[in-house]
Design a protein around this motif. Structure first.
Motif: not given
Length: 359
Positions: A155-180
């Motif tokens: 989630a800390m790494c995903a913050m960077r994607q939100v700041l960049k406005g890259d919500y596609f990567k943000f969602i993918l990272m969060v969904l990957a984390g949700a697998c765990f």
């Protein structure tokens, strides 16, 4: 305890020579790039080594061993499918059903890597952020609840994607984390909300949210227990107010407003982190009915490892910058001392530290 204190001192001192990635010239390798890489990997090796080599450290250490054995026996476990598949893969590759040392080692390396990656890419002062990550207890608590802290680091790494406005990567990272760990799904809503530049009407919205958490808590609990039914009436469903987390969030918010014009007003990144801190404060004050509220709150208040160095770096008066830096350092050292004193508690049990090399 000596292991943790020494680890903190050595890694923070090593990190002092690391210059944040965004301050280096892009596209050209320089001497500083080489220094950064060497120091970063040394810090990574020390932190991940202490974590990966532990044995019987953490109140859920043997619980994970039991989960791994249950997975081998095709029995039902309360862990997400990503964890279960990883365990099965390790069991297949090693030919050993009782491969908990390998599995926990993998999580140690992955979690530390993501923590340090987030700090290197997002922090204005790597050493300061690492100091806060360690003395704030986040790294040491990752020796416990390994799935959750892996998700938190992601989630800390995903913050960077939100700041960049890259919500596609943000969602993918969060969904990957949700697998765990499913709890990370809350950031799909909370992080984009924190990026909005709130106007005065936001105070009305904040008050409405706080009010709903007071008067609609039964509805919130029903939704929560749809995802985590085993938390209802469990040892985690206590309704306790997290006073220490409230005080930490209040202190960070006060620091931000003291230097708002210099550090926050024109910095989209720092506003984002401040909004996360404000959200954490609201949760801790009004969301005590949520089981394991700290787990939700940590997705928000861990932003302080970026926000505090970001504020200090932008204080124009050198004297005040030094005073505030010293004050923050002393406050977190005091917190670290209290944290380590309580680390023997059965609900935490990350002390005494043992490792499978010497024990």
């Amino acid at each position: 305890m000596a292991v943790y204190i020494t680890l903190t001192v050595v890694t923070v001192l090593l990190s002092l020579i690391i210059v944040p990635a965004h301050r280096l010239a892009q596209g050209a390798f320089s001497r500083q790039h080489g220094v950064n890489r060497a120091a970063w990997w040394l810090v990574f090796g020390l932190l991940s080594g202490v974590s990966a080599c532990r044995i019987a450290v953490g109140n859920d250490y043997w619980v994970y061993r039991q989960y791994i054995l249950f997975i081998a026996q095709n029995r039902k476990v309360a862990t997400e499918f990503g964890f279960n598949w990883l365990v099965r893969l390790v069991q297949f590759l090693t030919g050993n059903d009782e491969c908990y040392l390998v599995v926990l080692g993998i999580f140690s390396f992955a979690t530390v890597f993501l923590f340090l990656k987030a700090l290197y890419e997002q922090s204005d002062w790597f050493a300061g952020s690492l100091f806060l990550l360690l003395t704030g207890g986040y790294y040491f608590l990752s020796l416990n609840s390994v799935r959750y802290y892996f998700a938190l680091a992601l989630a800390m790494c995903a913050m960077r994607q939100v700041l960049k406005g890259d919500y596609f990567k943000f969602i993918l990272m969060v969904l990957a984390g949700a697998c765990f760990h499913k709890s990370i799904l809350v950031v799909l809503v909370l992080y984009p909300l924190a990026k909005i530049r709130w106007k005065k009407w936001a105070f009305a919205v904040a008050l409405a949210i706080c009010g709903s958490m007071i008067f609609l808590k039964d509805l919130y609990r029903e939704v929560i227990f749809l995802f985590y039914p085993y938390y209802e009436n469990s040892m985690f469903d206590t309704g306790d107010v997290s006073v220490i987390n409230i005080l930490k969030s209040v202190a960070v918010v006060i620091l931000a407003f003291l230097f708002y014009r210099q550090s926050i007003a024109e910095s989209e990144k720092n506003r984002f982190y401040l909004n996360l801190q404000a959200g954490a404060l609201m949760l801790y004050c009004f969301g005590s009915f949520i089981p394991e509220i700290s787990r939700i709150g940590y997705y928000l208040n861990i932003s302080m490892v970026f926000l505090i160095p970001g504020i200090l770096a932008k204080i124009e008066n050198k004297r005040w910058r030094r005073i505030m830096t010293a004050a923050v350092a002393l406050a977190f050292i005091a917190y670290f001392a209290v944290f380590l004193r309580g680390a023997y508690d059965i609900s935490i049990r990350i002390l005494p530290y043992r490792n499978w090399i010497f024990d």
